[in-house]
Design a protein around this motif. Structure first.
Motif, PDB file in Angstrom:
ATOM      1  N   GLY B  51       0.794  -1.220   0.000  1.00  0.00           N
ATOM      2  CA  GLY B  51       0.000   0.000   0.000  1.00  0.00           C
ATOM      3  C   GLY B  51       0.828   1.272   0.000  1.00  0.00           C
ATOM      4  O   GLY B  51       0.361   2.328  -0.432  1.00  0.00           O
ATOM      5  N   GLU B  52       2.058   1.169   0.495  1.00  0.00           N
ATOM      6  CA  GLU B  52       2.874   2.389   0.669  1.00  0.00           C
ATOM      7  C   GLU B  52       3.094   3.153  -0.635  1.00  0.00           C
ATOM      8  O   GLU B  52       2.954   4.370  -0.689  1.00  0.00           O
ATOM      9  N   THR B  53       3.439   2.443  -1.713  1.00  0.00           N
ATOM     10  CA  THR B  53       3.706   3.093  -2.992  1.00  0.00           C
ATOM     11  C   THR B  53       2.449   3.757  -3.538  1.00  0.00           C
ATOM     12  O   THR B  53       2.468   4.891  -4.024  1.00  0.00           O
ATOM     13  N   ILE B  54       1.336   3.002  -3.433  1.00  0.00           N
ATOM     14  CA  ILE B  54       0.070   3.541  -3.955  1.00  0.00           C
ATOM     15  C   ILE B  54      -0.329   4.768  -3.145  1.00  0.00           C
ATOM     16  O   ILE B  54      -0.750   5.783  -3.703  1.00  0.00           O
ATOM     17  N   TYR B  55      -0.172   4.677  -1.827  1.00  0.00           N
ATOM     18  CA  TYR B  55      -0.533   5.802  -0.961  1.00  0.00           C
ATOM     19  C   TYR B  55       0.275   7.041  -1.336  1.00  0.00           C
ATOM     20  O   TYR B  55      -0.275   8.142  -1.482  1.00  0.00           O
ATOM     21  N   ALA B  56       1.574   6.860  -1.495  1.00  0.00           N
ATOM     22  CA  ALA B  56       2.442   8.000  -1.809  1.00  0.00           C
ATOM     23  C   ALA B  56       2.012   8.660  -3.118  1.00  0.00           C
ATOM     24  O   ALA B  56       2.010   9.889  -3.241  1.00  0.00           O
ATOM     25  N   ALA B  57       1.607   7.851  -4.082  1.00  0.00           N
ATOM     26  CA  ALA B  57       1.249   8.387  -5.393  1.00  0.00           C
ATOM     27  C   ALA B  57      -0.145   8.982  -5.425  1.00  0.00           C
ATOM     28  O   ALA B  57      -0.386   9.998  -6.081  1.00  0.00           O
ATOM     29  N   LYS B  58      -1.092   8.372  -4.718  1.00  0.00           N
ATOM     30  CA  LYS B  58      -2.507   8.722  -4.909  1.00  0.00           C
ATOM     31  C   LYS B  58      -3.146   9.448  -3.725  1.00  0.00           C
ATOM     32  O   LYS B  58      -4.222  10.025  -3.874  1.00  0.00           O
ATOM     33  N   CYS B  59      -2.575   9.353  -2.541  1.00  0.00           N
ATOM     34  CA  CYS B  59      -3.283   9.815  -1.345  1.00  0.00           C
ATOM     35  C   CYS B  59      -2.537  10.890  -0.570  1.00  0.00           C
ATOM     36  O   CYS B  59      -3.141  11.748   0.074  1.00  0.00           O
ATOM     37  N   ALA B  60      -1.187  10.831  -0.600  1.00  0.00           N
ATOM     38  CA  ALA B  60      -0.388  11.657   0.302  1.00  0.00           C
ATOM     39  C   ALA B  60      -0.583  13.147   0.061  1.00  0.00           C
ATOM     40  O   ALA B  60      -0.468  13.947   0.993  1.00  0.00           O
ATOM     41  N   ALA B  61      -0.904  13.524  -1.186  1.00  0.00           N
ATOM     42  CA  ALA B  61      -1.026  14.950  -1.497  1.00  0.00           C
ATOM     43  C   ALA B  61      -2.084  15.629  -0.634  1.00  0.00           C
ATOM     44  O   ALA B  61      -1.944  16.796  -0.279  1.00  0.00           O
ATOM     45  N   CYS B  62      -3.144  14.912  -0.301  1.00  0.00           N
ATOM     46  CA  CYS B  62      -4.204  15.493   0.530  1.00  0.00           C
ATOM     47  C   CYS B  62      -4.128  15.003   1.980  1.00  0.00           C
ATOM     48  O   CYS B  62      -4.403  15.758   2.912  1.00  0.00           O
ATOM     49  N   HIS B  63      -3.813  13.746   2.179  1.00  0.00           N
ATOM     50  CA  HIS B  63      -3.895  13.173   3.530  1.00  0.00           C
ATOM     51  C   HIS B  63      -2.552  13.184   4.254  1.00  0.00           C
ATOM     52  O   HIS B  63      -2.471  12.715   5.387  1.00  0.00           O
ATOM     53  N   GLY B  64      -1.495  13.713   3.599  1.00  0.00           N
ATOM     54  CA  GLY B  64      -0.191  13.801   4.263  1.00  0.00           C
ATOM     55  C   GLY B  64       0.626  12.535   4.079  1.00  0.00           C
ATOM     56  O   GLY B  64       0.077  11.455   3.863  1.00  0.00           O
ATOM     57  N   ASN B  66       2.166  10.639   6.053  1.00  0.00           N
ATOM     58  CA  ASN B  66       1.933   9.534   6.987  1.00  0.00           C
ATOM     59  C   ASN B  66       0.493   9.494   7.487  1.00  0.00           C
ATOM     60  O   ASN B  66       0.217   9.044   8.593  1.00  0.00           O
ATOM     61  N   GLY B  67      -0.409  10.019   6.686  1.00  0.00           N
ATOM     62  CA  GLY B  67      -1.813   9.983   7.072  1.00  0.00           C
ATOM     63  C   GLY B  67      -2.185  11.009   8.113  1.00  0.00           C
ATOM     64  O   GLY B  67      -3.240  10.919   8.750  1.00  0.00           O
ATOM     65  N   GLU B  68      -1.325  12.044   8.267  1.00  0.00           N
ATOM     66  CA  GLU B  68      -1.579  13.041   9.317  1.00  0.00           C
ATOM     67  C   GLU B  68      -2.594  14.091   8.883  1.00  0.00           C
ATOM     68  O   GLU B  68      -3.038  14.894   9.696  1.00  0.00           O
ATOM     69  N   GLY B  69      -2.958  14.091   7.595  1.00  0.00           N
ATOM     70  CA  GLY B  69      -3.949  15.049   7.121  1.00  0.00           C
ATOM     71  C   GLY B  69      -3.312  16.376   6.751  1.00  0.00           C
ATOM     72  O   GLY B  69      -2.312  16.788   7.338  1.00  0.00           O
ATOM     73  N   ILE B  70      -3.856  17.031   5.722  1.00  0.00           N
ATOM     74  CA  ILE B  70      -3.421  18.379   5.347  1.00  0.00           C
ATOM     75  C   ILE B  70      -4.694  19.194   5.212  1.00  0.00           C
ATOM     76  O   ILE B  70      -5.561  18.853   4.414  1.00  0.00           O
ATOM     77  N   TYR B  71      -4.806  20.254   6.006  1.00  0.00           N
ATOM     78  CA  TYR B  71      -6.044  21.022   6.004  1.00  0.00           C
ATOM     79  C   TYR B  71      -6.484  21.349   4.579  1.00  0.00           C
ATOM     80  O   TYR B  71      -5.676  21.797   3.795  1.00  0.00           O
ATOM     81  N   PRO B  72      -7.757  21.193   4.233  1.00  0.00           N
ATOM     82  CA  PRO B  72      -8.863  20.733   5.071  1.00  0.00           C
ATOM     83  C   PRO B  72      -9.131  19.230   4.952  1.00  0.00           C
ATOM     84  O   PRO B  72     -10.213  18.785   5.310  1.00  0.00           O
ATOM     85  N   TRP B  73      -8.186  18.489   4.438  1.00  0.00           N
ATOM     86  CA  TRP B  73      -8.452  17.072   4.186  1.00  0.00           C
ATOM     87  C   TRP B  73      -8.157  16.247   5.417  1.00  0.00           C
ATOM     88  O   TRP B  73      -7.192  16.498   6.133  1.00  0.00           O
ATOM     89  N   PRO B  74      -8.972  15.230   5.675  1.00  0.00           N
ATOM     90  CA  PRO B  74      -8.937  14.607   6.997  1.00  0.00           C
ATOM     91  C   PRO B  74      -7.700  13.764   7.295  1.00  0.00           C
ATOM     92  O   PRO B  74      -7.088  13.182   6.410  1.00  0.00           O
ATOM     93  N   ARG B  75      -7.387  13.763   8.564  1.00  0.00           N
ATOM     94  CA  ARG B  75      -6.374  12.904   9.128  1.00  0.00           C
ATOM     95  C   ARG B  75      -6.877  11.468   9.118  1.00  0.00           C
ATOM     96  O   ARG B  75      -8.062  11.212   9.342  1.00  0.00           O
ATOM     97  N   LEU B  76      -5.993  10.517   8.866  1.00  0.00           N
ATOM     98  CA  LEU B  76      -6.386   9.113   8.747  1.00  0.00           C
ATOM     99  C   LEU B  76      -5.791   8.236   9.838  1.00  0.00           C
ATOM    100  O   LEU B  76      -6.161   7.068   9.971  1.00  0.00           O
ATOM    101  N   VAL B  77      -4.865   8.795  10.583  1.00  0.00           N
ATOM    102  CA  VAL B  77      -4.105   7.961  11.517  1.00  0.00           C
ATOM    103  C   VAL B  77      -4.137   8.565  12.912  1.00  0.00           C
ATOM    104  O   VAL B  77      -4.040   9.787  13.069  1.00  0.00           O
TER     105      VAL B  77
END
Lengths: 474, 187
Positions: B51-64, B66-77
């Protein structure tokens, strides 16, 4: 109300809606006040305005699909804070509402992504499947052949009037937004339309719902494919598969070409762009019924699947979007609605909750719909607090903030400490959803009107010092 | 021919004779809704590592990262143990009662951009595994698939009420949250 007051009121509403634009008024010989400067593009090519009449060259587009007068400037402002930043969310201008129908152009919208869905109705189908004897797929054309109903119902967003929006509003005002009023930014997630479509019960009976089915899941065809499960019992009661709104097709942002209308239930259930309905034997615990749209209490437990909107009313004139020019006669006017049935009574207090008078209800009163109330008021010019409270046909009465706090198990607003503001977006899922308290407005001697609930919640140590939370009981 | 005619009649709304039977593909949509028992989950598998590679490519831009969230997008961890504190942190780890909900939501809505919306079932199993791992709910090597995912016990499984949710109205016809308990203000 005489014409002079009516014009002045309209003018003042217009200026309030223009959010701080400098607008002057020219007093005319007949005593009416008319705006001398209007936004948009006033036509000056035809010469001097005479008594406010400036003929326009006909604009063919305006004639093909009617537009409004250039003097009408009210808009659905975008929502505040993270709520406005994570999706398309626009708010009904209740301060300028007239009667009980919300024009489709003013109907609030909550879209969970930043896209407006465009669906070709010739391609759109609705499938009923799952625990049914005959799974069925319908085209739009087929649905329109079936027996239809038209009903007037309100829709209200689950988070309407939620305290979190006040926090977001203050934040946005600090950042320079000048178009925010409490009546629109806090309460503008509610609207009423006439909805036309097929009763869902007709489709379900035809598909043959199996005995073990007790819930259903509705899914939309929008980009983020909103989905929500709710009990079969509600579906069989009064849910409409709607294609019409206020005498025309649904607007795009209201789910064109097809949506569910779940009368009296929180907005999240009213799935737009509905394309699949699956009959199942339990709730489906989807994202928007667990991670969000639930109500976390201070003890760490959360209530979920809250559905029915409580009796609620709100004075829409005067409100904090208005300014009273002088003491004298005014018509207090507002809206009341209840998810359980018809509004049977609205009382208005003009003395901070000490005494209450019955307001006149606009007839006919529709069930689970806006009811307009009106009461004449002679304002002495002194500072006072005005508010309304409604009762539905079963005797349920709009509660005070204190009574709501007891239902929540709250100390009114324990979640909103200064410390927490640093973390407010992380905890954004906290929405105090049972948001139907009595809503007071404070009229100041200078004619300005302020919210008398939320600002006090933030600026004092608690509600016990202030009678408005309790509707005057303390 | 008789059987065929019968089949056609069965596949329409009685009386009005409109509608048709869904195709097999329609009846089992690849993007269909997934409930808490996971019975609609498709074949496929994934681990947090994948999941790490996919997360970095598809999710990290909004969710940070490490899943910490980037305002206004929600924190996941994070947030486990905070729900009854003055600063409750609600994430899919601390708040969601079912792991299947995470799978359904990613499949349904993420990422929220039309051109990016092409996650495979394997991708979604891997991303779900990553979020569960980051929240300390499963191990990095645990394989998530249609059998293992519904078995994951979420920390807030019993954090909601009423449980089970109300399926029928109250005796007086109302539904939760019982508005008639609010008493009228004194005259």
């Amino acid at each position: 109300m005489n014409s002079k007051m009516s014009d002045r009121r309209g003018f003042l509403k217009g200026t309030a809606a223009m959010a701080g634009l400098a607008v002057g008024a020219i007093p005319f010989a007949n005593g009416n006040a008319l705006a001398s400067v209007t936004p948009g593009e006033p036509n000056t090519s035809m010469g001097v305005t005479k008594l406010g009449v400036t003929p326009d060259e006909p604009n063919i587009q305006d004639l093909l699909y009617g537009g409004r007068s250039r003097y009408e400037t009210t808009v659905r402002i975008p929502s505040v804070g993270w709520n406005g930043a994570t999706g398309l969310r626009n708010l009904t201008p209740l301060q300028d509402s007239i009667g009980v129908i919300t024009p489709s152009s003013y109907h609030y919208l909550v879209q969970h992504d930043m896209h407006i869905t465009n669906i070709d109705p010739r391609q759109h189908t609705l499938m009923i499947y799952g625990m049914v004897d005959r799974p069925l797929v319908f085209t739009m054309e087929e649905l329109k052949r079936l027996p239809s109903v038209s009903r007037i119902h309100f829709l209200e967003c689950t988070g309407n009037s939620g305290l979190m929006h006040y926090k977001s509003m203050l934040h946005d005002q600090k950042l320079g937004r000048a178009d925010l009023t409490v009546i629109q930014a806090m309460h503008g997630r509610v609207s009423t339309s006439e909805w036309t479509g097929v009763p869902l019960s007709l489709l379900l009976k035809g598909a043959g719902v199996q005995k073990q089915a007790s819930w259903l899941v509705a899914e939309g065809a929008d980009l983020c494919r909103h989905a929500k499960s709710f009990p079969l019992a509600k579906a069989m009661d009064d849910v409409i598969v709607a294609y019409g709104q206020n005498g025309e097709a649904l607007r795009r942002e209201q789910g064109y070409p097809l949506r569910l209308v779940v009368p009296g239930w929180q907005g999240v259930n009213n799935v737009k762009y509905v394309k699949r309905i699956k009959l199942v034997d339990k709730p489906y615990y989807l994202g928007r019924e667990t991670s969000s749209y639930t109500n976390l209490k201070p003890n760490g437990k959360a209530s979920w699947y809250e559905s029915q909107v409580g009796p609620k009313s709100l004075i829409t004139y005067p409100s904090d979007a208005h300014h009273l020019p002088e003491r004298g006669l005014y018509e207090i006017s507002g809206l009341a609605w209840s998810g359980r049935g018809a509004i049977s009574r609205v009382e208005v207090s003009t003395d901070g909750g000490r005494t209450w008078k019955d307001a006149q209800l606009q007839q006919p009163v529709f069930r689970k719909a806006f009811t307009r109330f009106r009461l004449g008021w002679n304002w002495s010019g002194a500072e006072t607090v005005i508010m309304s409270r409604c009762t539905n046909e079963y005797g349920d009465i709009q509660p005070t903030m204190l009574e709501l706090a007891k239902l929540w198990g709250d100390q009114v607003t324990p979640h909103y400490t200064g410390e927490e503001i640093e973390h407010w977006w992380e905890t954004a899922a906290i929405m105090e959803f049972l948001n139907n308290p009595i809503l007071p407005w404070r009229v100041k001697p200078d004619g300005s009107v302020q919210d008398a609930l939320y600002n006090t919640l933030y600026n004092t140590n608690g509600p016990s010092k202030n009678s408005y939370y309790s509707g005057g009981k303390i | 021919m008789v059987l065929l005619a019968c089949g056609t009649a069965m596949a329409q709304l009685p009386i009005y004779n409109v509608g048709r039977a869904p195709t097999e593909a329609e009846l089992h949509p690849s993007d269909g809704v997934v409930g808490s028992d996971g019975k609609e989950l498709p074949p496929g598998r994934g681990t947090a590592k994948e999941g790490e590679t996919i997360y970095a490519a598809k999710c990290a831009a909004c969710h940070g990262k490490n899943g910490e969230g980037i305002y206004p997008w929600p924190r996941l961890v994070g947030g486990i143990g905070t729900l009854n504190t003055p600063i409750p942190v609600q994430t899919v780890g601390s708040y969601s009662p079912y792991a299947t909900t995470i799978w359904d939501y990613i499949q349904r809505a993420m990422p929220p951009f039309p051109l990016e919306k092409n996650l495979t079932p394997d991708n979604i199993y891997a991303l779900t595994a990553l979020l569960l791992y980051w929240n300390g709910i499963i191990k990095e090597i645990d394989v998530m698939d249609k059998n293992s995912l519904p078995e994951v016990q979420m920390p807030n499984r019993h954090g909601f009420y009423p449980d089970p949710p109300q399926s029928t109205p109250n005796k007086d016809g109302t539904w939760q949250p019982y508005w008639n308990q609010a008493k009228p203000a004194a005259k």
